[in-house]
Motif scaffolding. Structure first.
Motif, PDB file in Angstrom:
ATOM      1  N   VAL A  68       0.846  -1.201   0.000  1.00 16.90           N
ATOM      2  CA  VAL A  68       0.000   0.000   0.000  1.00 16.90           C
ATOM      3  C   VAL A  68       0.885   1.256   0.000  1.00 16.90           C
ATOM      4  O   VAL A  68       0.634   2.207  -0.754  1.00 16.90           O
ATOM      5  N   GLN A  69       1.948   1.222   0.812  1.00 17.99           N
ATOM      6  CA  GLN A  69       2.851   2.377   0.871  1.00 17.99           C
ATOM      7  C   GLN A  69       3.480   2.633  -0.502  1.00 17.99           C
ATOM      8  O   GLN A  69       3.546   3.779  -0.970  1.00 17.99           O
ATOM      9  N   LEU A  70       3.914   1.556  -1.143  1.00 16.40           N
ATOM     10  CA  LEU A  70       4.535   1.680  -2.464  1.00 16.40           C
ATOM     11  C   LEU A  70       3.526   2.215  -3.485  1.00 16.40           C
ATOM     12  O   LEU A  70       3.845   3.084  -4.306  1.00 16.40           O
ATOM     13  N   ALA A  71       2.294   1.722  -3.416  1.00 14.05           N
ATOM     14  CA  ALA A  71       1.253   2.193  -4.344  1.00 14.05           C
ATOM     15  C   ALA A  71       1.041   3.698  -4.163  1.00 14.05           C
ATOM     16  O   ALA A  71       0.880   4.435  -5.149  1.00 14.05           O
ATOM     17  N   ARG A  72       1.065   4.154  -2.921  1.00 17.53           N
ATOM     18  CA  ARG A  72       0.825   5.585  -2.662  1.00 17.53           C
ATOM     19  C   ARG A  72       2.000   6.447  -3.128  1.00 17.53           C
ATOM     20  O   ARG A  72       1.810   7.520  -3.702  1.00 17.53           O
ATOM     21  N   THR A  73       3.209   5.971  -2.869  1.00 16.71           N
ATOM     22  CA  THR A  73       4.395   6.721  -3.300  1.00 16.71           C
ATOM     23  C   THR A  73       4.417   6.849  -4.820  1.00 16.71           C
ATOM     24  O   THR A  73       4.644   7.923  -5.386  1.00 16.71           O
ATOM     25  N   ARG A  74       4.158   5.702  -5.476  1.00 11.82           N
ATOM     26  CA  ARG A  74       4.131   5.692  -6.944  1.00 11.82           C
ATOM     27  C   ARG A  74       3.048   6.642  -7.460  1.00 11.82           C
ATOM     28  O   ARG A  74       3.266   7.396  -8.408  1.00 11.82           O
ATOM     29  N   ALA A  75       1.851   6.551  -6.868  1.00 12.68           N
ATOM     30  CA  ALA A  75       0.717   7.351  -7.354  1.00 12.68           C
ATOM     31  C   ALA A  75       1.037   8.834  -7.289  1.00 12.68           C
ATOM     32  O   ALA A  75       0.665   9.604  -8.184  1.00 12.68           O
ATOM     33  N   ALA A  76       1.742   9.244  -6.235  1.00 12.72           N
ATOM     34  CA  ALA A  76       2.083  10.665  -6.089  1.00 12.72           C
ATOM     35  C   ALA A  76       3.036  11.100  -7.207  1.00 12.72           C
ATOM     36  O   ALA A  76       2.860  12.165  -7.812  1.00 12.72           O
ATOM     37  N   ALA A  77       4.027  10.252  -7.492  1.00 14.89           N
ATOM     38  CA  ALA A  77       5.000  10.585  -8.542  1.00 14.89           C
ATOM     39  C   ALA A  77       4.316  10.613  -9.911  1.00 14.89           C
ATOM     40  O   ALA A  77       4.588  11.490 -10.743  1.00 14.89           O
ATOM     41  N   ILE A  78       3.414   9.662 -10.134  1.00 11.21           N
ATOM     42  CA  ILE A  78       2.696   9.585 -11.417  1.00 11.21           C
ATOM     43  C   ILE A  78       1.815  10.818 -11.592  1.00 11.21           C
ATOM     44  O   ILE A  78       1.759  11.409 -12.685  1.00 11.21           O
ATOM     45  N   ALA A  79       1.152  11.224 -10.525  1.00  8.74           N
ATOM     46  CA  ALA A  79       0.263  12.389 -10.602  1.00  8.74           C
ATOM     47  C   ALA A  79       1.040  13.638 -11.004  1.00  8.74           C
ATOM     48  O   ALA A  79       0.539  14.480 -11.765  1.00  8.74           O
ATOM     49  N   THR A  80       2.274  13.755 -10.512  1.00 10.28           N
ATOM     50  CA  THR A  80       3.118  14.913 -10.857  1.00 10.28           C
ATOM     51  C   THR A  80       3.405  14.927 -12.360  1.00 10.28           C
ATOM     52  O   THR A  80       3.305  15.965 -13.025  1.00 10.28           O
ATOM     53  N   VAL A  81       3.746  13.750 -12.894  1.00 10.97           N
ATOM     54  CA  VAL A  81       4.038  13.673 -14.332  1.00 10.97           C
ATOM     55  C   VAL A  81       2.780  13.940 -15.153  1.00 10.97           C
ATOM     56  O   VAL A  81       2.812  14.693 -16.137  1.00 10.97           O
ATOM     57  N   TYR A  82       1.667  13.364 -14.735  1.00 12.02           N
ATOM     58  CA  TYR A  82       0.402  13.590 -15.448  1.00 12.02           C
ATOM     59  C   TYR A  82       0.092  15.093 -15.491  1.00 12.02           C
ATOM     60  O   TYR A  82      -0.324  15.619 -16.531  1.00 12.02           O
ATOM     61  N   ALA A  83       0.280  15.756 -14.375  1.00 10.43           N
ATOM     62  CA  ALA A  83      -0.037  17.189 -14.306  1.00 10.43           C
ATOM     63  C   ALA A  83       0.851  17.981 -15.271  1.00 10.43           C
ATOM     64  O   ALA A  83       0.390  18.899 -15.957  1.00 10.43           O
ATOM     65  N   LYS A  84       2.118  17.585 -15.350  1.00 13.65           N
ATOM     66  CA  LYS A  84       3.065  18.265 -16.237  1.00 13.65           C
ATOM     67  C   LYS A  84       2.657  18.091 -17.700  1.00 13.65           C
ATOM     68  O   LYS A  84       2.656  19.039 -18.491  1.00 13.65           O
ATOM     69  N   VAL A  85       2.314  16.855 -18.052  1.00 18.06           N
ATOM     70  CA  VAL A  85       1.914  16.567 -19.441  1.00 18.06           C
ATOM     71  C   VAL A  85       0.632  17.318 -19.785  1.00 18.06           C
ATOM     72  O   VAL A  85       0.488  17.889 -20.875  1.00 18.06           O
ATOM     73  N   ARG A  86      -0.288  17.355 -18.832  1.00 18.74           N
ATOM     74  CA  ARG A  86      -1.557  18.056 -19.042  1.00 18.74           C
ATOM     75  C   ARG A  86      -1.303  19.564 -19.238  1.00 18.74           C
ATOM     76  O   ARG A  86      -1.889  20.190 -20.125  1.00 18.74           O
ATOM     77  N   ASP A  87      -0.405  20.114 -18.427  1.00 18.22           N
ATOM     78  CA  ASP A  87      -0.062  21.542 -18.540  1.00 18.22           C
ATOM     79  C   ASP A  87       0.532  21.863 -19.907  1.00 18.22           C
ATOM     80  O   ASP A  87       0.186  22.854 -20.537  1.00 18.22           O
ATOM     81  N   LEU A  88       1.464  21.005 -20.353  1.00 17.28           N
ATOM     82  CA  LEU A  88       2.087  21.236 -21.654  1.00 17.28           C
ATOM     83  C   LEU A  88       1.044  21.206 -22.767  1.00 17.28           C
ATOM     84  O   LEU A  88       1.101  21.985 -23.713  1.00 17.28           O
ATOM     85  N   ALA A  89       0.080  20.294 -22.641  1.00 17.88           N
ATOM     86  CA  ALA A  89      -0.966  20.181 -23.656  1.00 17.88           C
ATOM     87  C   ALA A  89      -1.832  21.430 -23.677  1.00 17.88           C
ATOM     88  O   ALA A  89      -2.366  21.809 -24.713  1.00 17.88           O
ATOM     89  N   GLY A  90      -1.934  22.089 -22.528  1.00 16.36           N
ATOM     90  CA  GLY A  90      -2.781  23.279 -22.408  1.00 16.36           C
ATOM     91  C   GLY A  90      -2.198  24.495 -23.104  1.00 16.36           C
ATOM     92  O   GLY A  90      -2.912  25.437 -23.420  1.00 16.36           O
ATOM     93  N   ARG A  91      -0.884  24.479 -23.340  1.00 15.98           N
ATOM     94  CA  ARG A  91      -0.235  25.640 -23.939  1.00 15.98           C
ATOM     95  C   ARG A  91      -0.585  25.821 -25.398  1.00 15.98           C
ATOM     96  O   ARG A  91      -0.698  24.851 -26.121  1.00 15.98           O
TER      97      ARG A  91
END
Lengths: 317, 224
Positions: free
Chosen positions: A294-317
């Protein structure tokens, strides 16, 4: 806004329409289906500023060739290291590119990976089943497999720009050979020797690999007893062992119940990288406790969310 | 003895027994209903089977320990018995060309085909679980005299709607697929209903009776 229409010039055996999947129906015999590599699929959509679960196309090593016959749109391709050509000009997967009527898109296997994903700027027209366009391979329900000659219509198609843009391929989108498992739920039917073999010996992917599961080759894990147990739920990631000691990892279109004992279950997030391996690649299993998982799933999810947000931001430009 | 077993990072298996028993299955259905009435935070879905219930959850919201605590609470304070299971009816035509194994079943059990049919119709069936493929509902309750082991090898291309039996189990197929079970009839009843409000005819736990129809009724979709 206008439609963009594509004609399928060639479709490999496992090209199908997928979306985020249909959850919550396993009690009726229906697995979630959806992309084999969920994160790469999400990245293709996010790179176009779309919802991560929007309908797109999953492409296996069989490849796909599309002719754009009318309209124009922007495509995003993510997942694996495939070769992508637009009118013969060579690109990689992990890019967004404009395409218009008269142009041809060719996708074929490249240096690594087993699955790639194609998303469209617009709405992919697809048959829904139980609220989802995800194709369930066994039944063909959902958007369905792509066949040669089939037309694909994108409504509200838009072309973002004339530029070809790279999508950064995150390290976690690469093939994953080290898989975290939580032992069980039927590890009690296996000898100490079989459990040790699972956790210390390499296993190899066989060609018995489809959207339902992937059979491994390695030391025999024959259960002590209980060749068959009363049928019970199977999940994506279950490592079930048949009576001859051969382990199979169940995947997106898995059967929902079965009577083979499950020696271990793979961490959900590890499966995206696992499915990008190829036949004869090696995998090693590492046991962790349920709280560690569970701890690993949460750590991973946080890192993935950061990348998703970055990709989404770039698409918004 | 109830055992909670973790499954990866996102599920927990509640085992009520290691081997088949009516009591264990009843306990599975009871916990399944209680959880549906009072789901815990992060609950995603539950999958009832013969002797256990698998509970899938979102590991970003909860964890195995919290889900186990919630489930123990449901077990410790059982809700009053809810409504009786629904009774469903499945139509079946036993004509020879729709029932390629009926004669074999009769021969192997030493019964006439009419006796096999009547035994099948007399069974009180219940939906134990779904599995294998969408809408494949495993019905327990095939009467003893017509219980047979499955065939040594599967037969390919068995039509959707086939009524098939093996051991104590009966199933109405929803897809054209191979099967090693005995094909004793064909049903026009749609388990995958096509109704978005109620896409599956049965819930796990429902009671099922078969009703015989003529070929003409079968041809008209059951005469309904």
């Amino acid at each position: 806004m206008a439609d963009a229409v594509f004609k399928t010039v060639f479709a490999g055996p496992h090209a199908s329409i997928q979306d985020g999947g249909r959850r919550g129906l396993m009690r009726f015999g229906v697995p979630a289906s959806g992309p084999m590599d969920r994160k790469s699929f999400a990245l293709a959509n996010l790179a176009l500023g779309k919802d991560a679960d929007a309908a797109g196309i999953e492409i296996s090593m069989g490849g796909l060739v599309l002719d754009c016959v009318s309209g124009a749109t922007t495509l995003a391709i993510a997942g694996g290291g495939f070769i992508v050509e637009r009118d013969g000009a060579r690109l990689g997967s992990w890019s967004t590119l404009p395409i218009r009527a008269g142009q041809k898109l060719t996708i074929r296997p490249g240096p690594w990976g087993s699955w790639t994903y194609l998303a469209f700027a617009g709405k992919l027209t697809a048959t829904q089943w139980l609220g989802s366009a995800a194709t369930h391979a066994l039944s063909g329900f959902g958007g369905g497999k792509l066949t040669t000659g089939q037309e694909i219509t994108i409504t509200d198609a838009i072309q973002h720009s004339d530029a070809i843009t790279a999508i950064a391929c995150p390290i976690w989108a690469r093939p994953r050979q080290h898989l975290h498992v939580v032992l069980g739920p039927q590890d009690r039917y296996f000898s100490a020797a079989a459990l040790q073999a699972l956790l210390t010996e390499p296993f190899y992917l066989t060609s018995a690999y489809d959207r339902m599961g992937l059979r491994l080759r390695g030391p025999s894990l024959a259960p002590d007893a209980a060749l068959s147990i009363p049928s019970e739920a199977i999940l994506r990631g279950s490592v079930q062992v048949s009576g001859d000691g051969v382990p199979t990892v169940l995947l997106s279109d898995h059967q929902t119940t079965g009577g083979y004992p499950k020696i271990a279950t793979v961490l959900a997030d590890d499966l995206d990288g696992f499915v990008q391996l190829r036949t004869n690649d090696a995998v090693a299993f590492k046991a962790i406790t349920a709280p560690q998982a569970v701890q690993l799933a949460r750590t991973r999810a946080a890192a993935i969310a950061t990348v998703y947000a970055k990709v989404r931001d770039l698409a918004g430009r | 003895m109830i055992t909670f077993r973790p499954v990866a990072d996102h599920a927990i298996l509640v085992d009520f027994a290691d081997t088949l028993s009516d009591a264990a299955h009843a306990a599975v259905l009871h916990l399944d209903q209680a959880l549906a009435a009072r789901p815990c935070a992060g609950f995603r879905e539950a999958i009832p089977a013969f002797v256990n219930l698998l509970v899938d959850f979102d590991p970003l919201i909860t964890d195995h320990r919290a889900v186990e605590t919630h489930l123990r609470g449901l077990l410790d304070h059982p809700a009053a018995a809810t409504s009786l299971p629904a009774q469903r009816e499945v139509l079946v035509c036993y004509d020879d060309d729709l029932a390629p194994d009926l004669a074999s079943v009769a021969r192997m059990t030493g019964l006439s085909t009419e006796t096999v049919i009547n035994a099948h119709l007399a069974g009180d069936y219940a939906v134990f679980l779904y599995g294998f493929a969408p809408g494949y509902a495993y019905l327990g309750g095939v009467p003893k005299p017509i219980q047979l082991d499955r065939k040594p090898a599967a037969v390919r291309g068995v039509a959707a709607g086939s009524v098939i039996i093996a051991g104590p189990q009966c199933l109405v197929t929803t897809l054209t697929m191979p099967t090693g079970w005995w094909i004793i009839g064909r049903s026009p009843t749609q388990i995958l209903t096509g109704d978005p409000e109620r896409p599956f005819l049965f819930d796990v736990g429902d009671k099922v009776r078969f009703r015989r129809i003529t070929r003409a009724e079968f041809a008209s979709g059951g005469g309904a």
